[in-house]
Design a protein around this motif. Structure first.
Motif, PDB file in Angstrom:
ATOM      1  N   ASP A  90      22.021   2.754  20.708  1.00 12.76           N
ATOM      2  CA  ASP A  90      23.258   2.116  19.210  1.00 12.76           C
ATOM      3  C   ASP A  90      22.723   1.321  17.973  1.00 12.76           C
ATOM      4  OD1 ASP A  90      23.358   0.272  20.884  1.00 12.76           O
ATOM      5  OD2 ASP A  90      26.016   0.522  21.212  1.00 12.76           O
ATOM      6  N   ALA A  91      21.351   0.437  18.200  1.00 10.71           N
ATOM      7  CA  ALA A  91      21.319  -0.057  17.308  1.00 10.71           C
ATOM      8  C   ALA A  91      20.846   0.620  15.703  1.00 10.71           C
ATOM      9  CB  ALA A  91      19.889  -1.406  17.787  1.00 10.71           C
ATOM     10  N   ALA A  92      21.070  -0.277  15.229  1.00 13.65           N
ATOM     11  CA  ALA A  92      20.387   0.460  13.592  1.00 13.65           C
ATOM     12  C   ALA A  92      19.209   0.915  13.851  1.00 13.65           C
ATOM     13  CB  ALA A  92      20.279  -0.873  12.459  1.00 13.65           C
ATOM     14  N   PRO A  93      18.702   2.069  13.018  1.00  9.40           N
ATOM     15  CA  PRO A  93      17.626   2.814  13.256  1.00  9.40           C
ATOM     16  C   PRO A  93      16.171   2.100  12.293  1.00  9.40           C
ATOM     17  CG  PRO A  93      19.165   4.415  12.654  1.00  9.40           C
ATOM     18  CD  PRO A  93      19.727   3.072  12.790  1.00  9.40           C
ATOM     19  N   ARG A  94      16.841   1.254  11.515  1.00 11.35           N
ATOM     20  CA  ARG A  94      15.357   0.280  11.159  1.00 11.35           C
ATOM     21  C   ARG A  94      15.202  -0.571  12.280  1.00 11.35           C
ATOM     22  NH1 ARG A  94      20.069  -1.446   8.558  1.00 11.35           N
ATOM     23  NH2 ARG A  94      21.017  -3.321   9.735  1.00 11.35           N
ATOM     24  N   ASP A  95      16.080  -1.027  13.681  1.00 19.72           N
ATOM     25  CA  ASP A  95      15.678  -2.168  14.213  1.00 19.72           C
ATOM     26  C   ASP A  95      14.804  -1.667  15.515  1.00 19.72           C
ATOM     27  OD1 ASP A  95      17.553  -4.172  13.851  1.00 19.72           O
ATOM     28  OD2 ASP A  95      19.185  -3.993  14.807  1.00 19.72           O
ATOM     29  N   LEU A  96      15.488   0.273  15.770  1.00 18.59           N
ATOM     30  CA  LEU A  96      14.069   0.673  16.819  1.00 18.59           C
ATOM     31  C   LEU A  96      12.802   0.697  15.712  1.00 18.59           C
ATOM     32  CD1 LEU A  96      16.189   3.902  17.581  1.00 18.59           C
ATOM     33  CD2 LEU A  96      15.544   1.290  18.697  1.00 18.59           C
ATOM     34  N   ALA A  97      12.571   1.076  14.197  1.00 16.50           N
ATOM     35  CA  ALA A  97      11.422   0.875  13.823  1.00 16.50           C
ATOM     36  C   ALA A  97      10.631  -0.410  13.932  1.00 16.50           C
ATOM     37  CB  ALA A  97      11.538   1.874  12.451  1.00 16.50           C
ATOM     38  N   GLU A  98      11.227  -1.489  13.585  1.00 12.93           N
ATOM     39  CA  GLU A  98      10.806  -2.335  13.704  1.00 12.93           C
ATOM     40  C   GLU A  98      10.013  -3.310  14.674  1.00 12.93           C
ATOM     41  OE1 GLU A  98      11.819  -7.444  12.373  1.00 12.93           O
ATOM     42  OE2 GLU A  98      13.505  -6.308  12.456  1.00 12.93           O
ATOM     43  N   LEU A  99      11.218  -3.065  16.462  1.00 13.07           N
ATOM     44  CA  LEU A  99      10.226  -2.930  17.957  1.00 13.07           C
ATOM     45  C   LEU A  99       8.992  -1.784  17.769  1.00 13.07           C
ATOM     46  CD1 LEU A  99      10.071  -3.961  20.111  1.00 13.07           C
ATOM     47  CD2 LEU A  99      12.096  -2.210  21.190  1.00 13.07           C
ATOM     48  N   ARG A 100       9.373  -0.903  17.278  1.00 11.61           N
ATOM     49  CA  ARG A 100       8.218  -0.210  17.230  1.00 11.61           C
ATOM     50  C   ARG A 100       6.554  -0.933  16.823  1.00 11.61           C
ATOM     51  NH1 ARG A 100       8.373   4.845  13.061  1.00 11.61           N
ATOM     52  NH2 ARG A 100       7.895   2.728  11.665  1.00 11.61           N
ATOM     53  N   ASP A 101       7.515  -0.412  15.929  1.00 11.39           N
ATOM     54  CA  ASP A 101       6.168  -1.646  14.750  1.00 11.39           C
ATOM     55  C   ASP A 101       5.104  -3.369  15.781  1.00 11.39           C
ATOM     56  OD1 ASP A 101       6.134   0.510  12.782  1.00 11.39           O
ATOM     57  OD2 ASP A 101       7.016  -1.160  11.867  1.00 11.39           O
ATOM     58  N   LEU A 102       6.492  -3.205  16.280  1.00 10.02           N
ATOM     59  CA  LEU A 102       6.296  -4.427  16.853  1.00 10.02           C
ATOM     60  C   LEU A 102       5.283  -4.395  18.367  1.00 10.02           C
ATOM     61  CD1 LEU A 102       9.792  -6.591  16.654  1.00 10.02           C
ATOM     62  CD2 LEU A 102       6.928  -7.491  16.374  1.00 10.02           C
ATOM     63  N   ILE A 103       5.176  -3.488  18.936  1.00 13.32           N
ATOM     64  CA  ILE A 103       4.951  -2.873  19.723  1.00 13.32           C
ATOM     65  C   ILE A 103       3.145  -2.276  19.742  1.00 13.32           C
ATOM     66  CG2 ILE A 103       5.181  -1.166  22.025  1.00 13.32           C
ATOM     67  CD1 ILE A 103       7.957  -1.270  21.531  1.00 13.32           C
ATOM     68  N   VAL A 104       3.482  -1.492  18.377  1.00 16.41           N
ATOM     69  CA  VAL A 104       2.150  -0.709  18.505  1.00 16.41           C
ATOM     70  C   VAL A 104       1.165  -1.934  18.131  1.00 16.41           C
ATOM     71  CG1 VAL A 104       1.228   0.756  16.717  1.00 16.41           C
ATOM     72  CG2 VAL A 104       2.783   1.731  18.055  1.00 16.41           C
ATOM     73  N   GLU A 105       1.577  -2.553  17.461  1.00 16.84           N
ATOM     74  CA  GLU A 105       0.692  -4.082  16.362  1.00 16.84           C
ATOM     75  C   GLU A 105      -0.330  -4.889  17.924  1.00 16.84           C
ATOM     76  OE1 GLU A 105       2.164  -8.086  14.080  1.00 16.84           O
ATOM     77  OE2 GLU A 105       2.628  -5.859  13.585  1.00 16.84           O
ATOM     78  N   GLU A 106       1.459  -5.316  18.923  1.00 14.40           N
ATOM     79  CA  GLU A 106       0.410  -5.989  20.379  1.00 14.40           C
ATOM     80  C   GLU A 106      -0.225  -5.729  20.877  1.00 14.40           C
ATOM     81  OE1 GLU A 106       0.936  -9.934  20.070  1.00 14.40           O
ATOM     82  OE2 GLU A 106       0.913  -9.782  22.355  1.00 14.40           O
ATOM     83  N   SER A 107       0.115  -4.219  21.054  1.00 12.77           N
ATOM     84  CA  SER A 107      -0.965  -3.528  21.833  1.00 12.77           C
ATOM     85  C   SER A 107      -1.825  -3.156  21.055  1.00 12.77           C
ATOM     86  CB  SER A 107      -0.546  -1.964  21.984  1.00 12.77           C
ATOM     87  OG  SER A 107       0.698  -1.906  22.598  1.00 12.77           O
ATOM     88  N   HIS A 108      -2.169  -3.147  20.055  1.00 13.96           N
ATOM     89  CA  HIS A 108      -3.845  -2.938  18.794  1.00 13.96           C
ATOM     90  C   HIS A 108      -4.385  -4.728  20.014  1.00 13.96           C
ATOM     91  CE1 HIS A 108      -3.176   1.315  17.183  1.00 13.96           C
ATOM     92  NE2 HIS A 108      -2.779   1.174  18.640  1.00 13.96           N
ATOM     93  N   ARG A 109      -3.762  -5.442  19.329  1.00 10.24           N
ATOM     94  CA  ARG A 109      -4.016  -6.407  19.438  1.00 10.24           C
ATOM     95  C   ARG A 109      -4.737  -7.196  20.766  1.00 10.24           C
ATOM     96  NH1 ARG A 109      -2.774 -11.947  20.257  1.00 10.24           N
ATOM     97  NH2 ARG A 109      -0.946 -11.216  21.193  1.00 10.24           N
ATOM     98  N   ARG A 110      -4.425  -6.278  21.478  1.00  7.61           N
ATOM     99  CA  ARG A 110      -5.128  -6.558  22.742  1.00  7.61           C
ATOM    100  C   ARG A 110      -5.958  -6.024  23.296  1.00  7.61           C
ATOM    101  NH1 ARG A 110      -0.767  -9.317  26.345  1.00  7.61           N
ATOM    102  NH2 ARG A 110       1.196 -10.451  24.202  1.00  7.61           N
ATOM    103  N   LEU A 111      -6.422  -4.494  22.516  1.00  7.86           N
ATOM    104  CA  LEU A 111      -7.296  -3.933  22.695  1.00  7.86           C
ATOM    105  C   LEU A 111      -8.875  -4.860  22.945  1.00  7.86           C
ATOM    106  CD1 LEU A 111      -6.102  -0.297  21.068  1.00  7.86           C
ATOM    107  CD2 LEU A 111      -6.354  -1.181  23.286  1.00  7.86           C
TER     108      LEU A 111
END
Ligand SMILES: [Zn+2]
Length: 274
Positions: free
Chosen positions: A253-274
């Motif tokens: 129930d958090a704001a959609p922009r928060d979900l988008a920010e979390l997605r970006d963090l997860i994607v960014e971190e995953s790629h950083r660790r590849l």
């Protein structure tokens, strides 16, 4: 039974079924949403109503009516039946709400009838719903909601990714990226196994201010693209994406922009660790 529900709450609760059906006009829908953001009672009722619909959709005739539902059914019927109040015995009156001034007594079949009436009302709501959402989204929202209700967000409670990530090993046939972003305002609370869409999935719980965000992860299957993007179901926001062969769905129930920010963090971190 709460007696001092203020008038606005009564009005909001009367309209929440229609709101779930997307039958309200935009100003009223916005008014209810605004009210819910400030009113825990109405917010809870809305979530319960959404969960009930989901439950009925899944289990058909097998379900127990939740506390308070019978009262809501009575009130709904009372509002639509302008019948004079019957004389009721004191014993019966005491079992009913003071506001139930209508001849409920003649439908005195007990809890079974109440459950049946609830089922019929709820099925009516479901059948009247335009553009039913995908079953998977319903399952995700239900799982998110259930985890909140039973206070079971995590099987492994830790913000340490070196604890959470290995915990999934051997329990799943893939390795979910479990990273903590407390410094960015998204604290990893822990992880759990869940069962969604006919398979075991990883569920990561993040805390965002007062909100919980559940991120469901499973190996991406054939239907690439299905379920991606942002949408809302039953008062919750969903965001889907795929990355490195995995499908992700964030629900909150958090704001959609928060979900988008979390997605970006997860994607960014995953790629950083590849
Ligand atoms: Zn309220």
């Amino acid at each position: 039974m709460r007696r001092e529900v203020d008038m606005e709450c009564k009005e909001v609760q009367r309209l929440q079924g229609a709101d779930l059906d997307e039958e309200l006009d935009a100003p009223n829908a916005a008014r209810l949403a605004a009210h819910r953001s400030d009113c825990a009672d109405c917010s809870r009722e809305y979530a319960q109503l959404a969960a009930l619909r989901k439950q009925v959709r899944e289990s058909g005739t097998r379900f127990g009516a939740p506390a308070g539902l019978a009262q809501r059914v009575r009130e709904t019927l009372a509002a639509s039946l302008p019948i004079a109040a019957p004389v009721q015995s004191p014993a019966r009156t005491s079992a009913l709400s003071p506001r139930a001034h209508w001849p409920w007594a003649w439908i005195n079949f007990g809890a079974a009838a109440t459950a049946m009436a609830a089922l019929i009302v709820t099925l009516g709501l479901l059948l009247a719903q335009p553009g039913a959402s995908s079953g998977l989204d319903d399952e995700l929202v239900a799982s998110h909601y259930r985890a909140l209700q039973v206070d079971h967000l995590t099987d492994v409670a830790s913000s340490d990714q070196h604890t959470v990530k290995p915990w999934f090993t051997g329990k799943l046939d893939f390795s979910p990226p479990a990273y903590d972003f407390a410094a960015k305002g998204y604290t990893l609370v822990g992880g759990r196994l869940d069962y969604v869409g006919g398979r075991s999935v990883a569920a990561l719980a993040y805390q965002r201010h007062r909100h919980v965000i559940n991120v469901f992860i499973w190996p991406q299957a054939g239907s690439a693209g299905a379920g991606e993007g942002a949408r809302s179901e039953h008062g919750f926001h969903l965001l889907g994406w795929t990355d490195e062969g995995l499908a992700f769905r964030a629900v909150s129930d958090a704001a959609p922009r928060d979900l988008a920010e979390l997605r970006d963090l997860i994607v960014e971190e995953s790629h950083r660790r590849l």
